[in-house]
Design a protein around this motif. Structure first.
Motif, PDB file in Angstrom:
ATOM      1  N   MET A  36       0.852  -1.175   0.000  1.00 35.64           N
ATOM      2  CA  MET A  36       0.000   0.000   0.000  1.00 35.64           C
ATOM      3  C   MET A  36       0.907   1.251   0.000  1.00 35.64           C
ATOM      4  O   MET A  36       1.895   1.310   0.713  1.00 35.64           O
ATOM      5  CB  MET A  36      -0.886  -0.030   1.252  1.00 35.64           C
ATOM      6  CG  MET A  36      -2.002   0.961   1.202  1.00 35.64           C
ATOM      7  SD  MET A  36      -3.181   0.883   2.591  1.00 35.64           S
ATOM      8  CE  MET A  36      -3.542  -0.832   2.751  1.00 35.64           C
ATOM      9  N   GLU A  63      -2.252   6.018  -0.017  1.00 36.55           N
ATOM     10  CA  GLU A  63      -3.369   5.127   0.321  1.00 36.55           C
ATOM     11  C   GLU A  63      -3.501   4.973   1.838  1.00 36.55           C
ATOM     12  O   GLU A  63      -4.616   4.959   2.365  1.00 36.55           O
ATOM     13  CB  GLU A  63      -3.179   3.758  -0.338  1.00 36.55           C
ATOM     14  CG  GLU A  63      -3.344   3.788  -1.843  1.00 36.55           C
ATOM     15  CD  GLU A  63      -2.923   2.495  -2.510  1.00 36.55           C
ATOM     16  OE1 GLU A  63      -3.587   2.124  -3.501  1.00 36.55           O
ATOM     17  OE2 GLU A  63      -1.950   1.854  -2.052  1.00 36.55           O
ATOM     18  N   ILE A  64      -2.361   4.864   2.520  1.00 37.15           N
ATOM     19  CA  ILE A  64      -2.398   4.762   3.980  1.00 37.15           C
ATOM     20  C   ILE A  64      -2.971   6.048   4.577  1.00 37.15           C
ATOM     21  O   ILE A  64      -3.818   6.006   5.469  1.00 37.15           O
ATOM     22  CB  ILE A  64      -1.003   4.443   4.551  1.00 37.15           C
ATOM     23  CG1 ILE A  64      -0.585   3.015   4.154  1.00 37.15           C
ATOM     24  CG2 ILE A  64      -0.985   4.602   6.074  1.00 37.15           C
ATOM     25  CD1 ILE A  64       0.843   2.651   4.527  1.00 37.15           C
ATOM     26  N   LYS A  81      -6.688   6.098   4.262  1.00 40.59           N
ATOM     27  CA  LYS A  81      -7.310   5.199   5.243  1.00 40.59           C
ATOM     28  C   LYS A  81      -7.267   5.809   6.645  1.00 40.59           C
ATOM     29  O   LYS A  81      -8.203   5.648   7.424  1.00 40.59           O
ATOM     30  CB  LYS A  81      -6.643   3.825   5.217  1.00 40.59           C
ATOM     31  CG  LYS A  81      -6.939   3.043   3.956  1.00 40.59           C
ATOM     32  CD  LYS A  81      -6.561   1.599   4.107  1.00 40.59           C
ATOM     33  CE  LYS A  81      -6.894   0.792   2.869  1.00 40.59           C
ATOM     34  NZ  LYS A  81      -8.306   0.727   2.549  1.00 40.59           N
ATOM     35  N   GLY A 116       5.890   2.728   6.863  1.00 44.56           N
ATOM     36  CA  GLY A 116       4.564   2.623   7.463  1.00 44.56           C
ATOM     37  C   GLY A 116       4.446   3.177   8.868  1.00 44.56           C
ATOM     38  O   GLY A 116       3.434   2.977   9.539  1.00 44.56           O
ATOM     39  N   SER A 119      -4.570  -0.006  13.717  1.00 49.22           N
ATOM     40  CA  SER A 119      -5.285  -1.157  13.150  1.00 49.22           C
ATOM     41  C   SER A 119      -5.287  -1.177  11.623  1.00 49.22           C
ATOM     42  O   SER A 119      -5.720  -2.151  11.015  1.00 49.22           O
ATOM     43  CB  SER A 119      -6.731  -1.174  13.660  1.00 49.22           C
ATOM     44  OG  SER A 119      -7.494  -0.155  13.034  1.00 49.22           O
ATOM     45  N   ILE A 120      -4.799  -0.116  10.991  1.00 42.56           N
ATOM     46  CA  ILE A 120      -4.829  -0.018   9.533  1.00 42.56           C
ATOM     47  C   ILE A 120      -3.715  -0.865   8.921  1.00 42.56           C
ATOM     48  O   ILE A 120      -2.564  -0.812   9.366  1.00 42.56           O
ATOM     49  CB  ILE A 120      -4.685   1.457   9.093  1.00 42.56           C
ATOM     50  CG1 ILE A 120      -5.885   2.269   9.592  1.00 42.56           C
ATOM     51  CG2 ILE A 120      -4.535   1.565   7.573  1.00 42.56           C
ATOM     52  CD1 ILE A 120      -5.734   3.765   9.422  1.00 42.56           C
ATOM     53  N   GLU A 121      -4.071  -1.619   7.891  1.00 44.03           N
ATOM     54  CA  GLU A 121      -3.091  -2.435   7.184  1.00 44.03           C
ATOM     55  C   GLU A 121      -1.986  -1.546   6.615  1.00 44.03           C
ATOM     56  O   GLU A 121      -2.256  -0.500   6.024  1.00 44.03           O
ATOM     57  CB  GLU A 121      -3.778  -3.183   6.035  1.00 44.03           C
ATOM     58  CG  GLU A 121      -2.855  -4.074   5.252  1.00 44.03           C
ATOM     59  CD  GLU A 121      -3.546  -4.722   4.065  1.00 44.03           C
ATOM     60  OE1 GLU A 121      -2.848  -5.112   3.125  1.00 44.03           O
ATOM     61  OE2 GLU A 121      -4.792  -4.830   4.081  1.00 44.03           O
ATOM     62  N   GLY A 122      -0.740  -1.939   6.830  1.00 43.36           N
ATOM     63  CA  GLY A 122       0.390  -1.176   6.325  1.00 43.36           C
ATOM     64  C   GLY A 122       1.007  -0.245   7.348  1.00 43.36           C
ATOM     65  O   GLY A 122       2.110   0.249   7.155  1.00 43.36           O
ATOM     66  N   THR A 168       2.933   0.378  10.626  1.00 46.43           N
ATOM     67  CA  THR A 168       3.846  -0.407  11.460  1.00 46.43           C
ATOM     68  C   THR A 168       3.999   0.150  12.865  1.00 46.43           C
ATOM     69  O   THR A 168       4.319  -0.582  13.795  1.00 46.43           O
ATOM     70  CB  THR A 168       5.235  -0.501  10.797  1.00 46.43           C
ATOM     71  OG1 THR A 168       5.733   0.821  10.582  1.00 46.43           O
ATOM     72  CG2 THR A 168       5.154  -1.238   9.459  1.00 46.43           C
TER      73      THR A 168
END
Length: 103
Positions: free
Chosen positions: A1, A5-6, A9, A41, A70-73, A75
């Motif tokens: 991602m 995009e992060i 989100k 990330g 909790s968001i994908e990508g 860290t």
């Protein structure tokens, strides 16, 4: 991602965080001053509160941190509470102003 995009989100997630005393999310209230996402990330957010002595400050900050984490990508997440510049109602989105009767 991608970083973009992060960030998108993160904004979507921030729109689910509310001060229990105000029926508008922290993003539309203008409480989020800066969102930085590194290539790895790691996320750093600078935010403020509507008042420095907000009784639910810890709850709001932890809600922001947990939802971003909790968001994908993502860290790592750091939420910095800042009071410069001082928040005022002009920082709210048009939707928030309408919701709260300022328009």
């Amino acid at each position: 991602m991608t970083q973009f995009e992060i960030e998108e989100k993160i904004v979507d997630m921030l729109k689910t965080v509310y001060d229990p005393e105000i029926p508008v999310n922290v993003y539309d209230l203008g409480l989020i001053y800066k969102i930085d996402v590194t290539d790895e990330g790691a996320v750093a957010v600078d935010m403020t509160l509507t008042a420095p002595n907000c009784p639910v400050a810890d709850f709001i900050l932890e809600d922001v941190r947990q939802k971003i984490a909790s968001i994908e990508g993502v860290t790592s997440t750091v939420v910095n509470l800042v009071f410069e510049p001082e928040w005022d109602k002009e920082m709210m989105s048009e939707e928030a102003k309408l919701e709260l009767g300022f328009l």
